[in-house]
Design a protein around this motif. Sequence first.
Motif, mmCIF file in Angstrom:
data_model
loop_
_atom_site.group_PDB
_atom_site.id
_atom_site.type_symbol
_atom_site.label_atom_id
_atom_site.label_comp_id
_atom_site.label_asym_id
_atom_site.label_seq_id
_atom_site.Cartn_x
_atom_site.Cartn_y
_atom_site.Cartn_z
ATOM 1 N N ALA A 102 0.836 -1.207 0.000
ATOM 2 C CA ALA A 102 0.000 0.000 0.000
ATOM 3 C C ALA A 102 0.866 1.249 0.000
ATOM 4 C CB ALA A 102 -0.912 -0.003 1.224
ATOM 5 N N ALA A 103 1.967 1.228 0.727
ATOM 6 C CA ALA A 103 2.873 2.376 0.766
ATOM 7 C C ALA A 103 3.528 2.594 -0.593
ATOM 8 C CB ALA A 103 3.930 2.175 1.848
ATOM 9 N N ARG A 104 3.893 1.524 -1.263
ATOM 10 C CA ARG A 104 4.504 1.654 -2.592
ATOM 11 C C ARG A 104 3.521 2.246 -3.593
ATOM 12 N NH1 ARG A 104 7.733 -4.137 -2.538
ATOM 13 N NH2 ARG A 104 9.582 -3.362 -1.437
ATOM 14 N N THR A 105 2.279 1.812 -3.517
ATOM 15 C CA THR A 105 1.249 2.350 -4.402
ATOM 16 C C THR A 105 1.076 3.842 -4.163
ATOM 17 O OG1 THR A 105 0.082 0.223 -4.469
ATOM 18 C CG2 THR A 105 -1.190 2.200 -5.056
ATOM 19 N N LYS A 106 1.065 4.238 -2.877
ATOM 20 C CA LYS A 106 0.906 5.645 -2.530
ATOM 21 C C LYS A 106 2.102 6.461 -3.004
ATOM 22 C CE LYS A 106 -2.043 7.074 -0.538
ATOM 23 N NZ LYS A 106 -3.313 7.698 -1.000
ATOM 24 N N ALA A 107 3.302 5.951 -2.835
ATOM 25 C CA ALA A 107 4.506 6.667 -3.260
ATOM 26 C C ALA A 107 4.511 6.872 -4.772
ATOM 27 C CB ALA A 107 5.752 5.907 -2.820
ATOM 28 N N GLU A 108 4.089 5.854 -5.514
ATOM 29 C CA GLU A 108 4.044 5.969 -6.980
ATOM 30 C C GLU A 108 3.013 7.004 -7.415
ATOM 31 O OE1 GLU A 108 3.275 2.006 -8.199
ATOM 32 O OE2 GLU A 108 5.283 1.273 -7.683
ATOM 33 N N GLN A 109 1.939 7.118 -6.647
ATOM 34 C CA GLN A 109 0.899 8.105 -6.950
ATOM 35 C C GLN A 109 1.439 9.526 -6.775
ATOM 36 O OE1 GLN A 109 -2.514 7.741 -4.419
ATOM 37 N NE2 GLN A 109 -3.496 9.588 -5.204
ATOM 38 N N TYR A 110 2.251 9.733 -5.764
ATOM 39 C CA TYR A 110 2.763 11.069 -5.472
ATOM 40 C C TYR A 110 4.019 11.416 -6.260
ATOM 41 C CZ TYR A 110 -0.322 11.197 -1.395
ATOM 42 O OH TYR A 110 -1.404 11.201 -0.577
ATOM 43 N N ARG A 111 4.829 10.435 -6.536
ATOM 44 C CA ARG A 111 6.158 10.706 -7.094
ATOM 45 C C ARG A 111 6.061 11.065 -8.581
ATOM 46 N NH1 ARG A 111 9.147 6.495 -4.675
ATOM 47 N NH2 ARG A 111 9.771 7.935 -3.047
ATOM 48 N N PRO A 112 6.502 12.248 -8.960
ATOM 49 C CA PRO A 112 6.444 12.649 -10.375
ATOM 50 C C PRO A 112 7.230 11.678 -11.258
ATOM 51 C CG PRO A 112 6.934 14.532 -8.966
ATOM 52 C CD PRO A 112 7.027 13.298 -8.111
ATOM 53 N N GLY A 113 6.542 11.084 -12.229
ATOM 54 C CA GLY A 113 7.193 10.141 -13.118
ATOM 55 C C GLY A 113 7.453 8.785 -12.500
ATOM 56 N N GLY A 114 7.144 8.647 -11.211
ATOM 57 C CA GLY A 114 7.343 7.380 -10.522
ATOM 58 C C GLY A 114 8.791 7.043 -10.239
ATOM 59 N N LYS A 115 9.690 7.973 -10.504
ATOM 60 C CA LYS A 115 11.114 7.698 -10.337
ATOM 61 C C LYS A 115 11.540 7.843 -8.888
ATOM 62 C CE LYS A 115 15.681 8.987 -12.120
ATOM 63 N NZ LYS A 115 16.443 9.912 -12.999
ATOM 64 N N VAL A 116 12.200 6.814 -8.372
ATOM 65 C CA VAL A 116 12.693 6.831 -6.996
ATOM 66 C C VAL A 116 13.989 7.635 -6.952
ATOM 67 C CG1 VAL A 116 13.497 5.429 -5.064
ATOM 68 C CG2 VAL A 116 11.678 4.572 -6.553
ATOM 69 N N PRO A 117 14.119 8.598 -6.026
ATOM 70 C CA PRO A 117 15.344 9.403 -5.984
ATOM 71 C C PRO A 117 16.542 8.580 -5.523
ATOM 72 C CG PRO A 117 13.974 9.873 -4.081
ATOM 73 C CD PRO A 117 13.164 8.974 -4.976
ATOM 74 N N GLU A 118 17.703 8.920 -6.040
ATOM 75 C CA GLU A 118 18.940 8.275 -5.613
ATOM 76 C C GLU A 118 19.371 8.900 -4.284
ATOM 77 O OE1 GLU A 118 21.740 6.065 -4.842
ATOM 78 O OE2 GLU A 118 20.843 5.665 -6.816
ATOM 79 N N VAL A 119 19.464 8.074 -3.236
ATOM 80 C CA VAL A 119 19.765 8.619 -1.908
ATOM 81 C C VAL A 119 21.078 8.103 -1.328
ATOM 82 C CG1 VAL A 119 17.321 8.989 -1.394
ATOM 83 C CG2 VAL A 119 18.422 6.836 -0.719
ATOM 84 N N ALA A 120 21.690 7.135 -1.968
ATOM 85 C CA ALA A 120 22.954 6.594 -1.450
ATOM 86 C C ALA A 120 23.996 7.704 -1.359
ATOM 87 C CB ALA A 120 23.456 5.474 -2.348
ATOM 88 N N GLY A 121 24.620 7.811 -0.194
ATOM 89 C CA GLY A 121 25.666 8.793 0.020
ATOM 90 C C GLY A 121 25.179 10.217 0.205
ATOM 91 N N LYS A 122 23.864 10.419 0.277
ATOM 92 C CA LYS A 122 23.324 11.773 0.398
ATOM 93 C C LYS A 122 22.817 12.055 1.814
ATOM 94 C CE LYS A 122 22.142 12.345 -4.460
ATOM 95 N NZ LYS A 122 21.100 12.720 -5.439
ATOM 96 N N ARG A 123 22.686 13.349 2.117
ATOM 97 C CA ARG A 123 22.140 13.787 3.400
ATOM 98 C C ARG A 123 20.625 13.900 3.259
ATOM 99 N NH1 ARG A 123 25.671 19.141 3.518
ATOM 100 N NH2 ARG A 123 24.833 19.029 1.381
ATOM 101 N N LEU A 124 19.902 13.072 3.992
ATOM 102 C CA LEU A 124 18.446 13.024 3.885
ATOM 103 C C LEU A 124 17.789 13.665 5.099
ATOM 104 C CD1 LEU A 124 18.016 9.332 2.666
ATOM 105 C CD2 LEU A 124 18.559 11.376 1.314
ATOM 106 N N LEU A 125 16.706 14.372 4.852
ATOM 107 C CA LEU A 125 15.931 14.976 5.932
ATOM 108 C C LEU A 125 14.476 14.575 5.763
ATOM 109 C CD1 LEU A 125 15.741 16.903 8.376
ATOM 110 C CD2 LEU A 125 15.318 18.752 6.734
ATOM 111 N N VAL A 126 13.955 13.829 6.710
ATOM 112 C CA VAL A 126 12.559 13.406 6.717
ATOM 113 C C VAL A 126 11.744 14.461 7.471
ATOM 114 C CG1 VAL A 126 10.925 11.642 7.484
ATOM 115 C CG2 VAL A 126 13.183 10.971 6.628
ATOM 116 N N VAL A 127 10.589 14.829 6.916
ATOM 117 C CA VAL A 127 9.731 15.843 7.526
ATOM 118 C C VAL A 127 8.299 15.328 7.607
ATOM 119 C CG1 VAL A 127 8.789 18.180 7.312
ATOM 120 C CG2 VAL A 127 11.173 17.728 6.678
ATOM 121 N N ASP A 128 7.670 15.548 8.763
ATOM 122 C CA ASP A 128 6.248 15.227 8.919
ATOM 123 C C ASP A 128 5.598 16.361 9.692
ATOM 124 O OD1 ASP A 128 3.890 13.862 8.661
ATOM 125 O OD2 ASP A 128 4.492 12.109 9.823
ATOM 126 N N ASP A 129 4.257 16.339 9.791
ATOM 127 C CA ASP A 129 3.571 17.413 10.512
ATOM 128 C C ASP A 129 3.601 17.211 12.014
ATOM 129 O OD1 ASP A 129 1.762 15.323 10.702
ATOM 130 O OD2 ASP A 129 0.221 16.273 9.455
#
Length: 206
Positions: A102-129
Amino acid sequence: MFENRTEAGRRLAAALEDRGTRADVVLAIPRGGLPVARPVADALEAPLDVVAAKKIAAPGNPELAIGAATSEGGVWQNDDLCARLEVSEAHFERERDRAVEAARTKAEQYRPGGKVPEVAGKRLLVVDDGVATGATAIAALRGLRAARPATVSIAVPVGPPDALERLEDEADEVVALELPVAFRAVGAHYREFPQVGDEEAVAYLE
């Protein structure tokens, strides 16, 4: 108290800038995290994407979360609650697989073009309300950690001290503006806290 999610995002962005926080990618937990994450991503001049998560439901009670799973396959299990409810391993695994799908389906719905961002070696910041139990956030952090980023941090406008303390075991940095001891629910700390629809959520990514 925050006026709404966008105002909370602006205040969170200002706090992160003051701390000197840097991010290569900002990842919102949809749907409520997107209005907060948009001002943060803009302030940090980072692309905005999503890390979708779904709760893992207790037997006979679909509203009670015994854990959470993300589109990236990150999983968190509330061991104490599972033991108290005598949740079988088969039930947890079955519900975990449903939550991941269900989470994958939701991510594909939101993600422009369905492309998963490359995150290896990057600084990631998760944000929620906000965080309540921290279940969804922990699952998100674990799922992202498996992709071997340089760092994984999380920033939220509000959350109870015990949940934020749990997040410190999972994240390189935890930033929260308000840490009320008498915490009831995330929405109680906003004057306006309407549901965020899918169409509105996607608009924040465009």
